[in-house]
Motif scaffolding. Sequence first.
Motif, PDB file in Angstrom:
ATOM      1  N   TRP A 152      -1.785   6.256   0.823  1.00  0.00           N
ATOM      2  CA  TRP A 152      -2.674   5.141   1.261  1.00  0.00           C
ATOM      3  C   TRP A 152      -2.245   4.152   2.249  1.00  0.00           C
ATOM      4  O   TRP A 152      -1.094   3.714   2.097  1.00  0.00           O
ATOM      5  CB  TRP A 152      -2.945   4.527   0.018  1.00  0.00           C
ATOM      6  CG  TRP A 152      -3.798   5.541  -1.226  1.00  0.00           C
ATOM      7  CD1 TRP A 152      -4.967   5.442  -1.569  1.00  0.00           C
ATOM      8  CD2 TRP A 152      -3.107   6.373  -2.245  1.00  0.00           C
ATOM      9  NE1 TRP A 152      -5.345   6.388  -2.544  1.00  0.00           N
ATOM     10  CE2 TRP A 152      -4.078   6.838  -2.928  1.00  0.00           C
ATOM     11  CE3 TRP A 152      -1.533   6.388  -2.269  1.00  0.00           C
ATOM     12  CZ2 TRP A 152      -3.768   7.674  -3.954  1.00  0.00           C
ATOM     13  CZ3 TRP A 152      -1.294   7.075  -3.554  1.00  0.00           C
ATOM     14  CH2 TRP A 152      -2.611   7.987  -4.183  1.00  0.00           C
ATOM     15  N   GLN A 153      -3.013   4.202   3.497  1.00  0.00           N
ATOM     16  CA  GLN A 153      -2.390   3.406   4.562  1.00  0.00           C
ATOM     17  C   GLN A 153      -0.955   3.631   4.912  1.00  0.00           C
ATOM     18  O   GLN A 153      -0.384   2.766   4.949  1.00  0.00           O
ATOM     19  CB  GLN A 153      -3.063   1.977   4.097  1.00  0.00           C
ATOM     20  CG  GLN A 153      -4.395   1.731   3.883  1.00  0.00           C
ATOM     21  CD  GLN A 153      -4.735   0.292   3.572  1.00  0.00           C
ATOM     22  OE1 GLN A 153      -4.012  -0.310   3.180  1.00  0.00           O
ATOM     23  NE2 GLN A 153      -6.113  -0.102   3.712  1.00  0.00           N
ATOM     24  N   GLY A 154      -0.543   4.707   4.957  1.00  0.00           N
ATOM     25  CA  GLY A 154       0.719   4.893   5.277  1.00  0.00           C
ATOM     26  C   GLY A 154       1.846   4.787   4.090  1.00  0.00           C
ATOM     27  O   GLY A 154       3.098   5.151   4.384  1.00  0.00           O
ATOM     28  N   CYS A 155       1.300   4.564   2.971  1.00  0.00           N
ATOM     29  CA  CYS A 155       2.358   4.584   1.923  1.00  0.00           C
ATOM     30  C   CYS A 155       1.831   5.877   1.015  1.00  0.00           C
ATOM     31  O   CYS A 155       0.913   5.988   0.597  1.00  0.00           O
ATOM     32  CB  CYS A 155       2.143   3.321   1.178  1.00  0.00           C
ATOM     33  SG  CYS A 155       3.182   2.992  -0.271  1.00  0.00           S
ATOM     34  N   GLY A 184       5.162   5.664   6.892  1.00  0.00           N
ATOM     35  CA  GLY A 184       3.819   5.613   7.334  1.00  0.00           C
ATOM     36  C   GLY A 184       3.209   4.461   7.978  1.00  0.00           C
ATOM     37  O   GLY A 184       2.579   4.269   8.991  1.00  0.00           O
ATOM     38  N   MET A 185       3.612   3.440   7.398  1.00  0.00           N
ATOM     39  CA  MET A 185       3.171   1.920   7.411  1.00  0.00           C
ATOM     40  C   MET A 185       4.272   1.063   8.007  1.00  0.00           C
ATOM     41  O   MET A 185       3.976   0.023   8.598  1.00  0.00           O
ATOM     42  CB  MET A 185       2.602   1.478   6.098  1.00  0.00           C
ATOM     43  CG  MET A 185       3.461   1.124   5.270  1.00  0.00           C
ATOM     44  SD  MET A 185       2.546   0.321   3.810  1.00  0.00           S
ATOM     45  CE  MET A 185       3.758  -0.303   2.614  1.00  0.00           C
ATOM     46  N   SER A 186       5.591   1.284   7.829  1.00  0.00           N
ATOM     47  CA  SER A 186       6.559   0.742   8.467  1.00  0.00           C
ATOM     48  C   SER A 186       7.627   1.902   9.051  1.00  0.00           C
ATOM     49  O   SER A 186       8.816   1.916   8.276  1.00  0.00           O
ATOM     50  CB  SER A 186       7.335  -0.219   7.246  1.00  0.00           C
ATOM     51  OG  SER A 186       6.418  -0.935   6.628  1.00  0.00           O
ATOM     52  N   PRO A 187       7.445   2.302  10.221  1.00  0.00           N
ATOM     53  CA  PRO A 187       8.117   3.052  10.695  1.00  0.00           C
ATOM     54  C   PRO A 187       9.854   3.083  11.126  1.00  0.00           C
ATOM     55  O   PRO A 187      10.698   3.439  11.151  1.00  0.00           O
ATOM     56  CB  PRO A 187       7.486   3.812  11.810  1.00  0.00           C
ATOM     57  CG  PRO A 187       6.484   2.950  12.294  1.00  0.00           C
ATOM     58  CD  PRO A 187       6.195   2.039  10.843  1.00  0.00           C
ATOM     59  N   ASP A 188       9.811   1.508  11.411  1.00  0.00           N
ATOM     60  CA  ASP A 188      11.173   0.885  11.952  1.00  0.00           C
ATOM     61  C   ASP A 188      11.815   0.571  10.717  1.00  0.00           C
ATOM     62  O   ASP A 188      13.142   0.729  10.950  1.00  0.00           O
ATOM     63  CB  ASP A 188      10.716  -0.393  12.812  1.00  0.00           C
ATOM     64  CG  ASP A 188       9.799   0.019  13.954  1.00  0.00           C
ATOM     65  OD1 ASP A 188      10.182   1.171  14.397  1.00  0.00           O
ATOM     66  OD2 ASP A 188       9.400  -1.119  14.495  1.00  0.00           O
ATOM     67  N   SER A 189      11.233   0.167   9.557  1.00  0.00           N
ATOM     68  CA  SER A 189      12.288   0.014   8.242  1.00  0.00           C
ATOM     69  C   SER A 189      11.559   0.542   7.167  1.00  0.00           C
ATOM     70  O   SER A 189      11.116  -0.196   6.307  1.00  0.00           O
ATOM     71  CB  SER A 189      12.552  -1.408   8.289  1.00  0.00           C
ATOM     72  OG  SER A 189      11.105  -2.156   8.258  1.00  0.00           O
ATOM     73  N   GLY A 238       4.832  -0.306  -5.753  1.00  0.00           N
ATOM     74  CA  GLY A 238       3.888   0.325  -5.690  1.00  0.00           C
ATOM     75  C   GLY A 238       3.195   0.129  -4.168  1.00  0.00           C
ATOM     76  O   GLY A 238       3.668  -0.750  -3.503  1.00  0.00           O
ATOM     77  N   CYS A 239       2.210   0.796  -3.672  1.00  0.00           N
ATOM     78  CA  CYS A 239       1.547   0.565  -2.230  1.00  0.00           C
ATOM     79  C   CYS A 239       0.530  -0.286  -2.426  1.00  0.00           C
ATOM     80  O   CYS A 239      -0.184  -0.579  -3.508  1.00  0.00           O
ATOM     81  CB  CYS A 239       1.021   2.059  -1.991  1.00  0.00           C
ATOM     82  SG  CYS A 239       2.156   3.365  -1.707  1.00  0.00           S
TER      83      CYS A 239
END
Length: 239
Positions: A152-155, A184-189, A238-239
């Motif tokens: 869901w939204q990259g998570c 998927g939602m925080s590619p840098d960290s 959780g996401c």
Amino acid sequence: MIRAAVSIAALAALAGCDMVPEKPPTPAPSHRATPVAAASSVPPAPAERLAAALRVVPVDKASRYAFGGDDRLIDTPSGPVLLRHGHVPDGSHADGGVIAAYYLRPQNDGFALVKAFPEAATSGSFGDLGKWSVSADFAAVPVLMVEGGGTWQGCTVGLTDLVALQPGGPASLASVTTSFDTSGMSPDSPETLTGSFADIVRDRGFTVRYEGTRAFAERYVRRGARFQPEGGESQVPGC
């Protein structure tokens, strides 16, 4: 004259002896009776039992699930249970897969249907769940382990549901987050966690050990009908 006398004397000596002539041996019977083997009951092969169980499953033409391929017939303390894995063809993100459970009893050379639970467990997305199996480790009755989840939204979250095949029907024991990934939602960290079951004590508790961006363990204990985190809440976000 001397030779004749000897012969007469020999005959007289033989006549005076108590000699009984030997009886001829009793002839062996021409054939012997063949022993009859004891009757034995041979249980049906697993494939035959599975086929017999499938024959009593009601056909639901309105069902959105397609079944087949990995059906399983298992024996529980309350009787045999047929498990069927279904998926939704061309399912959407909101559609999950299903495990249906059919409680049976032996009848004649097959089975009779006692109770049907078409959605004993549902999980996953895009029309199907991940993996499923049956474990004898968690409770006195067999327990379904159903893996599913979604993004869901990259998570991305993965859940493992434990469902006990109780005599009265399937009952949820726990829903445990066994994977978590925010790349998927925080590619840098990103935060990533993967959990595995350990130290299982039947009907009492188990531990989930996590590895990834953090390493920790959570203990689940049996409280009433369910297993719950010992501290009250899981550390896994959780996401």
